[in-house]
Design a protein around this motif. Structure first.
Motif, short mmCIF file in Angstrom:
data_model
loop_
_atom_site.label_atom_id
_atom_site.label_comp_id
_atom_site.label_asym_id
_atom_site.label_seq_id
_atom_site.Cartn_x
_atom_site.Cartn_y
_atom_site.Cartn_z
N MET A 1 18.74 -5.71 27.56
CA MET A 1 18.79 -5.14 26.52
C MET A 1 18.30 -4.72 25.85
N ALA A 2 19.06 -3.36 24.63
CA ALA A 2 18.72 -2.13 23.84
C ALA A 2 17.24 -2.56 23.44
N ALA A 3 16.09 -1.96 23.27
CA ALA A 3 14.81 -1.88 22.26
C ALA A 3 15.21 -1.60 20.95
N ARG A 4 14.20 -2.76 20.30
CA ARG A 4 15.54 -2.22 18.38
C ARG A 4 15.03 -1.17 18.43
N ARG A 5 15.13 -0.25 17.80
CA ARG A 5 14.42 0.79 16.50
C ARG A 5 13.50 0.16 15.65
N LEU A 6 12.91 1.32 15.87
CA LEU A 6 11.88 1.36 14.79
C LEU A 6 11.26 1.98 13.92
N LEU A 7 11.08 1.67 12.24
CA LEU A 7 10.68 2.74 11.40
C LEU A 7 9.33 2.52 11.07
N LEU A 8 8.61 4.02 10.49
CA LEU A 8 7.28 3.78 9.83
C LEU A 8 7.51 3.96 8.51
N ALA A 9 7.27 2.85 7.36
CA ALA A 9 7.32 2.57 6.71
C ALA A 9 6.04 3.05 6.14
N VAL A 10 5.95 4.21 4.72
CA VAL A 10 4.55 4.86 4.27
C VAL A 10 4.76 4.49 2.42
N ASP A 11 3.73 3.97 1.82
CA ASP A 11 3.82 4.31 0.45
C ASP A 11 1.93 5.15 0.30
N GLY A 12 2.55 5.93 -0.41
CA GLY A 12 1.22 6.61 0.03
C GLY A 12 0.89 6.66 -2.13
N GLY A 13 0.27 6.35 -1.98
CA GLY A 13 -0.86 6.62 -3.40
C GLY A 13 -1.68 7.16 -4.18
N ASN A 14 -1.87 7.14 -5.66
CA ASN A 14 -3.34 8.09 -5.79
C ASN A 14 -4.97 6.85 -5.69
N SER A 15 -4.64 5.54 -5.33
CA SER A 15 -5.58 4.80 -5.34
C SER A 15 -5.78 3.77 -3.85
N LYS A 16 -3.88 3.16 -2.85
CA LYS A 16 -4.57 3.57 -1.77
C LYS A 16 -2.91 4.24 -0.86
N THR A 17 -3.16 3.84 0.42
CA THR A 17 -1.89 4.58 1.24
C THR A 17 -1.70 2.86 2.14
N ASP A 18 -0.44 2.14 2.45
CA ASP A 18 -0.04 1.07 3.24
C ASP A 18 1.21 1.51 3.98
N VAL A 19 1.03 0.61 4.64
CA VAL A 19 1.68 1.42 6.47
C VAL A 19 2.49 0.09 6.56
N ALA A 77 6.61 7.46 19.98
CA ALA A 77 7.49 8.69 18.07
C ALA A 77 8.12 6.97 17.55
N PHE A 78 8.20 7.25 16.03
CA PHE A 78 9.27 6.34 15.92
C PHE A 78 10.42 6.90 15.59
N ASP A 79 11.36 5.98 15.51
CA ASP A 79 12.83 7.15 15.09
C ASP A 79 13.13 6.98 13.72
N HIS A 80 12.69 6.84 12.88
CA HIS A 80 12.80 6.91 11.64
C HIS A 80 11.11 7.07 11.09
N VAL A 81 11.09 8.38 10.32
CA VAL A 81 9.61 8.08 9.21
C VAL A 81 10.47 8.11 7.71
N ALA A 82 9.65 6.99 7.15
CA ALA A 82 10.30 6.87 5.51
C ALA A 82 8.54 6.57 4.66
N ALA A 83 8.49 8.11 4.14
CA ALA A 83 6.96 8.20 3.79
C ALA A 83 7.72 8.81 2.11
N PHE A 84 6.44 7.71 1.49
CA PHE A 84 7.45 8.10 0.28
C PHE A 84 5.53 8.26 -0.54
N LEU A 85 5.70 9.23 -0.96
CA LEU A 85 4.26 9.88 -1.04
C LEU A 85 4.12 10.25 -2.72
N ALA A 86 3.07 10.20 -3.34
CA ALA A 86 2.57 10.77 -4.14
C ALA A 86 1.92 11.49 -4.06
N GLY A 87 2.03 12.65 -5.12
CA GLY A 87 1.79 14.03 -4.79
C GLY A 87 3.19 15.24 -4.24
#
Length: 338
Positions: A1-19, A77-87
């Motif tokens: 069985m093929a491994a699931r692809r993984l993504l890293l989601a990032v929300d980088g804000g002026n007060s905190k950073t979530d992944v 490494a992740f299969d995809h990085v979706a980074a949504f960032l302040a600045g």
């Protein structure tokens, strides 16, 4: 069985950073949080350091039943990085940040966008519409069904912006000074300033900021008091709230016009601490102005955290199923971690 692809989601804000580490079937494997994402003041490298700190917290989290440790060994490494960032306000800034993510081995497939696009994706029922964010600052973005994008430089007053907690705080101090020295009308904002900063006079606050004894960046703390004064009938505060509402509407209206959506039913997501706080005067003014200037717009209060929007965008990129996206939405809608 093929491994699931993984993504890293990032929300980088002026007060905190979530992944969030998310599998392509929509399962949230782990989440982490770190400090503010500030590339414009701290530099690109230091800002991405914060993402690595959040990712370290995600590794420590481990996910449900240890799912993360088996699905995502450290260093892979992740299969995809979706980074949504302040600045990341300009394409050149997005490109510089994407290069930094790739250079650090996060993965070869990296997409960096301004954090307002995460709010948009989290709020709309599909993948297009307009979002206005009003928190410490103010910004708006939009996307059409054909993929056309509308955005602003969002560099503050330098690029024509006004509003948010910072803008309200600056205006409150300006009016308070003039009320105290007689150049302007009397307003409750003068007492707001002196009480909040425990000062005898407004001038004392001004001089403390001038000499660096009081951080001028604290002016945004006055915003809740401005709304309270407006609700209590203060005319100066009321005019500021009305001006902010008009600014929100014009941002959305311009995005809709640029995308040829002004005469089409389209969702407009309203996010950020100020727009989700339920201020009655602001809400009423917004509803009336949209009804007049963009009557086909559907106002959608932001309900999911922006990190959910980053993750949904990542799932879009991976070609995930509708069921996967519904699974992810359900995770965050039911109080899932961050």
């Amino acid at each position: 069985m093929a491994a699931r692809r993984l993504l890293l989601a990032v929300d980088g804000g002026n007060s905190k950073t979530d992944v969030a580490v998310v599998a392509e079937d929509g399962e949230v494997l782990a989440t982490g949080r770190a400090g503010p994402f500030l590339p414009q003041s701290a530099g690109v490298a230091a800002a991405v350091d914060v993402v690595e700190q959040a990712l370290a917290a995600a590794r420590a989290d481990g996910g449900p039943a240890g799912a993360l440790s088996s699905a995502w060994p450290g260093g892979v490494a992740f299969d995809h990085v979706a980074a949504f960032l302040a600045g990341a306000d300009l394409p050149v800034e997005e490109e510089a940040l994407a290069r930094e993510f790739a250079a650090r081995g996060f993965g070869a497939d990296v997409v960096v966008r301004n954090d307002a696009f995460a709010l948009l994706r989290a709020g709309v029922s599909g993948s297009w519409g307009v979002a206005v964010v009003c928190g410490a600052g103010i910004n708006a973005v939009g996307a059409s069904p054909t993929g056309q994008v509308a955005r602003f430089p969002a560099l503050g007053r330098l690029s024509g912006d006004w509003g948010g907690g910072e803008g309200l705080g600056q205006e409150a101090l300006w009016h308070a000074v003039r009320a105290e020295d007689g150049r302007g009308p009397a307003t409750a904002l003068a007492e707001l300033v002196t009480t909040h900063f425990a000062a005898a006079t407004v001038e004392q606050v001004v001089l403390a900021m001038h000499f660096g004894e009081l951080d001028v960046n604290r002016l945004h703390e006055l915003a809740p008091g401005v709304f309270a004064a407006a609700e209590a009938g203060d005319e100066v505060a009321g005019a500021l709230v009305d001006r902010l509402a008009d600014e929100v509407v014009v941002l959305a209206e311009v995005c809709l016009r640029r995308l040829s959506l002004l005469d089409t039913p389209a969702q407009v997501v309203l996010g950020g601490g100020i727009l989700t706080a339920g201020h009655r005067r602001l809400t009423g003014r917004l509803e009336a102005a949209f009804a007049s200037r963009a009557p086909k717009a559907e106002l959608v209060p932001a309900r999911l955290a922006p990190i959910a929007g980053a993750a949904l965008s990542g799932l879009d990129h991976l070609g995930a199923t509708r069921a996967a996206k519904a699974r992810l939405r359900a995770h965050y809608a039911t109080g899932g971690s961050r």
